[in-house]
Enzyme design. Structure first.
Site, PDB file in Angstrom:
ATOM      1  N   CYS A   6       0.816  -1.227   0.000  1.00 57.25           N
ATOM      2  CA  CYS A   6       0.000   0.000   0.000  1.00 57.25           C
ATOM      3  C   CYS A   6       0.848   1.275   0.000  1.00 57.25           C
ATOM      4  O   CYS A   6       0.329   2.356  -0.276  1.00 57.25           O
ATOM      5  CB  CYS A   6      -0.951   0.003   1.194  1.00 57.25           C
ATOM      6  SG  CYS A   6      -2.088  -1.382   1.159  1.00 57.25           S
ATOM      7  N   HIS A  61      -3.278   7.256   2.199  1.00 61.42           N
ATOM      8  CA  HIS A  61      -3.686   5.945   1.694  1.00 61.42           C
ATOM      9  C   HIS A  61      -5.097   5.663   2.195  1.00 61.42           C
ATOM     10  O   HIS A  61      -5.426   5.948   3.341  1.00 61.42           O
ATOM     11  CB  HIS A  61      -2.703   4.882   2.193  1.00 61.42           C
ATOM     12  CG  HIS A  61      -3.172   3.485   1.944  1.00 61.42           C
ATOM     13  ND1 HIS A  61      -3.616   3.068   0.713  1.00 61.42           N
ATOM     14  CD2 HIS A  61      -3.297   2.419   2.774  1.00 61.42           C
ATOM     15  CE1 HIS A  61      -3.981   1.798   0.792  1.00 61.42           C
ATOM     16  NE2 HIS A  61      -3.802   1.386   2.029  1.00 61.42           N
ATOM     17  N   ASN A 102     -10.045  -0.127  -0.432  1.00 58.31           N
ATOM     18  CA  ASN A 102      -8.579  -0.050  -0.356  1.00 58.31           C
ATOM     19  C   ASN A 102      -7.993  -0.654  -1.634  1.00 58.31           C
ATOM     20  O   ASN A 102      -8.066  -1.859  -1.840  1.00 58.31           O
ATOM     21  CB  ASN A 102      -8.103  -0.816   0.887  1.00 58.31           C
ATOM     22  CG  ASN A 102      -6.589  -0.794   1.055  1.00 58.31           C
ATOM     23  OD1 ASN A 102      -5.853  -0.395   0.153  1.00 58.31           O
ATOM     24  ND2 ASN A 102      -6.126  -1.241   2.205  1.00 58.31           N
TER      25      ASN A 102
END
Ligand code: UT7
Length: 323
Positions: free
Chosen positions: A114, A250, A280
């Site tokens: 990520c 993020h 996500n």
């Protein structure tokens, strides 16, 4: 002569298919209310069976190239952040280079889950600062749906597919003011896909080929670490919290995002959030959120934008940008 990099174009791409919380209710023991309350997610996009990370990366890249108004021939470096490459090799960056009809420039992938886009942006910025590149395509692209166990409610409600891209161009003044990268592999087991290529036949290496996450431990570390890296970034630039115009974090969980904003004393109106509709998307989440905020005109010239990410490894990092 000092060289700096400036983002001159952004692009994003989300697969057409939307997977709603209501549909997930029919797949695992979960509820729309739980997912919204604990994560802020109401839907995510999922790649079609015949759609791959490369396709997503190409679509986002073409939009960024168009927005920047550069000729593909002039791109002299391609960096793709992905955890979900289509092939073991060649890298997604090399495959993308061919799709875009570019020949000869260096092209490589970066794997920092990520935090991948922040890592890729930082590496590209070092190439720019050293004079080794002058027009760079940086991409975050993922088909996380392919490494999700769709019977595991702890993970399957969280992730989605997508890609985001930026074009960096050389400038005499920064654009990217600073980047800060970190990792600590001691935390590998809290967020991982245990099976890979080399260990796939190993009886010693237990575990699945899907994402495994100790959610609440990751949550706590993410909140603590993202607060710390924001402080580190501001200190390195001799800036105060109130000089930040935008936070582009993020997009893993709206509660993590809200906690980070609170530590920075930033009102939520100054935080770009796409987690509700994108879920996500790992390395794609930051460039996708950036693209949304650039295209809707929120981010204005001269404003300060802080990007920050946290993910498997653990890896974490930030980039401070003067738009
Ligand atoms: O992108 C890389 C970084 N990743 C992240 O930052 C993710 C970080 N973690 C999180 O976002 C959160 O920890 C989660 C959203 C994954 C979980 O939220 P939580 O508030 O930490 O919940 P929990 O893991 O403590 O679980 C609470 C309860 C458990 O039930 P019991 O043991 O209390 O009976 C879970 O089994 O919620 C249960 N649960 C669910 N219930 C309904 C877990 N997943 C679900 C679900 N639906 N999908």
């Amino acid at each position: 002569m000092a060289y700096f990099s400036r983002i001159t174009g952004t692009g994003g791409y989300l697969p057409e298919r939307v997977l709603s919380n209501a549909e997930l209710e029919t797949m695992v023991n979960t509820t729309d209310a739980w997912i919204r309350e604990r994560t802020g997610i109401s839907q995510r996009h999922i790649a079609a069976d015949d759609e791959f990370t490369l396709d997503l990366a190409e679509a986002a890249s073409r939009r960024a190239i168009e927005a920047a108004g550069v000729r593909t021939d002039d791109i002299d470096l391609i960096v793709v952040a992905t955890t979900t490459a289509d092939q073991v090799f060649p890298s997604t960056a090399c495959l993308l280079q061919s799709r875009l009809g570019i020949h000869g420039c260096p092209a490589f992938d970066i794997q920092a889950v990520c935090t991948g886009f922040v890592y890729a942006l930082s590496v590209a910025d070092q190439f720019m600062r050293s004079g080794m590149a002058s027009k760079v395509l940086v991409v975050g692209a993922e088909t996380f749906s392919r490494i999700i166990d769709w019977t595991d409610r702890n993970t399957c409600v969280l992730f989605g597919d997508g890609a985001g891209a930026v074009i960096l161009e050389r400038d005499s003044e920064p654009g990217i003011l600073s980047t800060h990268l970190h990792a600590d592999g001691d935390y590998a087991s809290l967020l991982q896909v245990p099976k890979g290529v080399s260990n796939q036949l190993s009886a010693v290496q237990q575990g699945s080929a899907f994402v495994e996450m100790a959610g609440s431990e990751v949550f706590r570390m993410a909140v603590k670490t993202l607060g710390r890296i924001a402080d580190e970034t501001l200190a390195a630039n001799d800036m105060r919290k109130d000089q930040l115009d935008w936070l582009i974090p993020h997009q893993a969980n709206h509660r993590i995002i809200a906690a980070t904003a609170k530590k920075l004393s930033m009102p939520m109106e100054k935080v770009v959030q796409t987690v509700a509709t994108h879920g996500n998307t790992s390395a794609a989440s930051i460039p996708l959120a950036l693209d949304v905020a650039v295209r809707d005109g929120r981010i204005k010239q001269g404003e300060h934008v802080l990007m920050e990410g946290f993910g498997g490894g653990f890896t974490w990092g930030s980039a401070l940008i003067k738009w």
